[in-house]
Scaffold this motif. Structure first.
Motif, short mmCIF file in Angstrom:
data_model
loop_
_atom_site.label_atom_id
_atom_site.label_comp_id
_atom_site.label_asym_id
_atom_site.label_seq_id
_atom_site.Cartn_x
_atom_site.Cartn_y
_atom_site.Cartn_z
N LEU A 22 62.97 32.08 41.55
CA LEU A 22 62.29 32.96 40.61
C LEU A 22 63.04 32.99 39.29
CD1 LEU A 22 61.59 36.00 42.94
CD2 LEU A 22 60.02 34.19 42.29
N GLU A 23 62.32 33.27 38.22
CA GLU A 23 62.91 33.46 36.90
C GLU A 23 62.53 34.85 36.41
OE1 GLU A 23 62.89 28.98 35.11
OE2 GLU A 23 61.01 30.10 35.03
N ILE A 24 63.42 35.50 35.68
CA ILE A 24 63.22 36.87 35.23
C ILE A 24 63.39 36.94 33.72
CG2 ILE A 24 64.10 39.24 35.42
CD1 ILE A 24 65.17 38.35 38.21
N ALA A 25 62.54 37.74 33.06
CA ALA A 25 62.63 37.93 31.60
C ALA A 25 62.40 39.41 31.28
CB ALA A 25 61.60 37.09 30.87
N ALA A 26 63.03 39.87 30.20
CA ALA A 26 62.82 41.24 29.72
C ALA A 26 61.43 41.36 29.10
CB ALA A 26 63.88 41.59 28.69
N THR A 27 60.86 42.58 29.17
CA THR A 27 59.57 42.84 28.55
C THR A 27 59.72 43.91 27.47
OG1 THR A 27 58.98 44.49 30.22
CG2 THR A 27 58.26 42.22 30.62
N SER A 28 58.72 44.03 26.63
CA SER A 28 58.76 44.92 25.47
C SER A 28 58.86 46.40 25.83
CB SER A 28 57.55 44.68 24.58
OG SER A 28 56.35 44.90 25.30
N ASP A 29 58.52 46.76 27.07
CA ASP A 29 58.60 48.17 27.47
C ASP A 29 59.87 48.48 28.25
OD1 ASP A 29 58.08 46.92 29.89
OD2 ASP A 29 56.49 48.31 30.48
N GLY A 30 60.83 47.55 28.26
CA GLY A 30 62.09 47.76 28.98
C GLY A 30 62.04 47.34 30.43
N GLY A 31 60.93 46.76 30.85
CA GLY A 31 60.78 46.29 32.22
C GLY A 31 61.17 44.83 32.35
N ARG A 32 60.66 44.21 33.39
CA ARG A 32 60.95 42.80 33.65
C ARG A 32 59.69 42.10 34.10
NH1 ARG A 32 64.61 44.44 31.30
NH2 ARG A 32 66.83 44.18 31.67
N ALA A 33 59.63 40.81 33.77
CA ALA A 33 58.57 39.92 34.26
C ALA A 33 59.24 38.91 35.18
CB ALA A 33 57.89 39.21 33.10
N VAL A 34 58.59 38.58 36.29
CA VAL A 34 59.13 37.65 37.27
C VAL A 34 58.10 36.56 37.50
CG1 VAL A 34 60.00 37.42 39.64
CG2 VAL A 34 60.39 39.55 38.38
N ARG A 35 58.54 35.31 37.47
CA ARG A 35 57.62 34.19 37.71
C ARG A 35 58.27 33.15 38.62
NH1 ARG A 35 57.80 30.96 31.89
NH2 ARG A 35 59.88 30.06 32.20
N ASP A 36 57.44 32.27 39.14
CA ASP A 36 57.88 31.16 39.99
C ASP A 36 58.34 30.02 39.09
OD1 ASP A 36 58.07 28.97 41.72
OD2 ASP A 36 56.23 29.44 42.78
N SER A 37 59.55 29.54 39.32
CA SER A 37 60.09 28.47 38.46
C SER A 37 59.30 27.17 38.58
CB SER A 37 61.57 28.22 38.79
OG SER A 37 61.71 27.73 40.10
N LYS A 38 58.60 26.97 39.69
CA LYS A 38 57.81 25.75 39.86
C LYS A 38 56.51 25.79 39.06
CE LYS A 38 57.49 25.96 44.34
NZ LYS A 38 58.15 27.19 44.72
N ASN A 39 56.13 26.98 38.59
CA ASN A 39 54.87 27.14 37.87
C ASN A 39 55.08 28.03 36.64
OD1 ASN A 39 52.18 27.12 37.18
ND2 ASN A 39 51.54 28.47 38.84
N PRO A 40 55.83 27.55 35.65
CA PRO A 40 56.17 28.39 34.50
C PRO A 40 54.96 28.83 33.66
CG PRO A 40 56.90 26.15 34.14
CD PRO A 40 56.43 26.23 35.56
N ASP A 41 53.86 28.13 33.75
CA ASP A 41 52.66 28.52 33.00
C ASP A 41 51.71 29.38 33.84
OD1 ASP A 41 53.43 27.13 30.67
OD2 ASP A 41 52.71 25.26 31.54
N GLY A 42 52.11 29.67 35.06
CA GLY A 42 51.28 30.47 35.95
C GLY A 42 51.48 31.96 35.72
N PRO A 43 50.93 32.77 36.59
CA PRO A 43 51.02 34.22 36.43
C PRO A 43 52.44 34.74 36.67
CG PRO A 43 50.06 33.69 38.53
CD PRO A 43 50.21 32.39 37.80
N SER A 44 52.69 35.93 36.18
CA SER A 44 53.97 36.60 36.45
C SER A 44 53.69 38.00 36.96
CB SER A 44 54.83 36.65 35.19
OG SER A 44 54.21 37.43 34.19
N LEU A 45 54.64 38.52 37.69
CA LEU A 45 54.59 39.91 38.12
C LEU A 45 55.32 40.74 37.08
CD1 LEU A 45 55.54 39.48 41.89
CD2 LEU A 45 53.26 39.87 40.94
N ARG A 46 54.79 41.91 36.75
CA ARG A 46 55.42 42.78 35.74
C ARG A 46 55.85 44.08 36.41
NH1 ARG A 46 54.27 40.59 30.47
NH2 ARG A 46 53.51 38.50 30.97
N PHE A 47 57.05 44.53 36.06
CA PHE A 47 57.62 45.76 36.58
C PHE A 47 58.10 46.62 35.43
CE2 PHE A 47 58.17 42.43 39.72
CZ PHE A 47 57.65 43.01 40.85
#
Length: 66
Positions: A22-47
Motif C-alpha cells: 500500500l501507499e499512503i498520502a496526506a489529504t487536504s483535510d489532514g487525513g490520509r489516502a491509501v492506494r494499491d501500489s500495483k494500481n496507482p491510477d485506481g481508486p483510493s480509500l480516504r480517511f
C-alpha cells in the motif's frame, strides 16, 4: 466533497521491490489516502485525520495482531 491528495504517495521502506503493498498520502483535510501500489491510477480509500489516528493507535496497541 472528497479531500484532495496534497502529498506524494509514500511506500514503506519495508515493502521491498515487488510492488505488492500500500501507499499512503496526506489529504487536504489532514487525513490520509491509501492506494494499491500495483494500481496507482485506481481508486483510493480516504480517511479523516481522526479515523487515521484511531487506526494508528490500534496498530500501536496490537489490535490487529493475530
Amino acid at each position: 466533497m472528497t479531500p484532495e491528495v496534497i502529498g506524494p504517495y509514500i511506500k514503506s521502506s519495508y515493502s521491498g521491490q515487488n510492488n505488492n503493498c500500500l501507499e499512503i498520502a496526506a489529504t487536504s483535510d489532514g487525513g490520509r489516502a491509501v492506494r494499491d501500489s500495483k494500481n496507482p491510477d485506481g481508486p483510493s480509500l480516504r480517511f479523516t485525520g481522526t479515523e487515521w489516528h484511531a487506526f494508528l493507535r490500534g496498530v500501536e496497541r496490537g489490535a490487529f495482531d493475530d
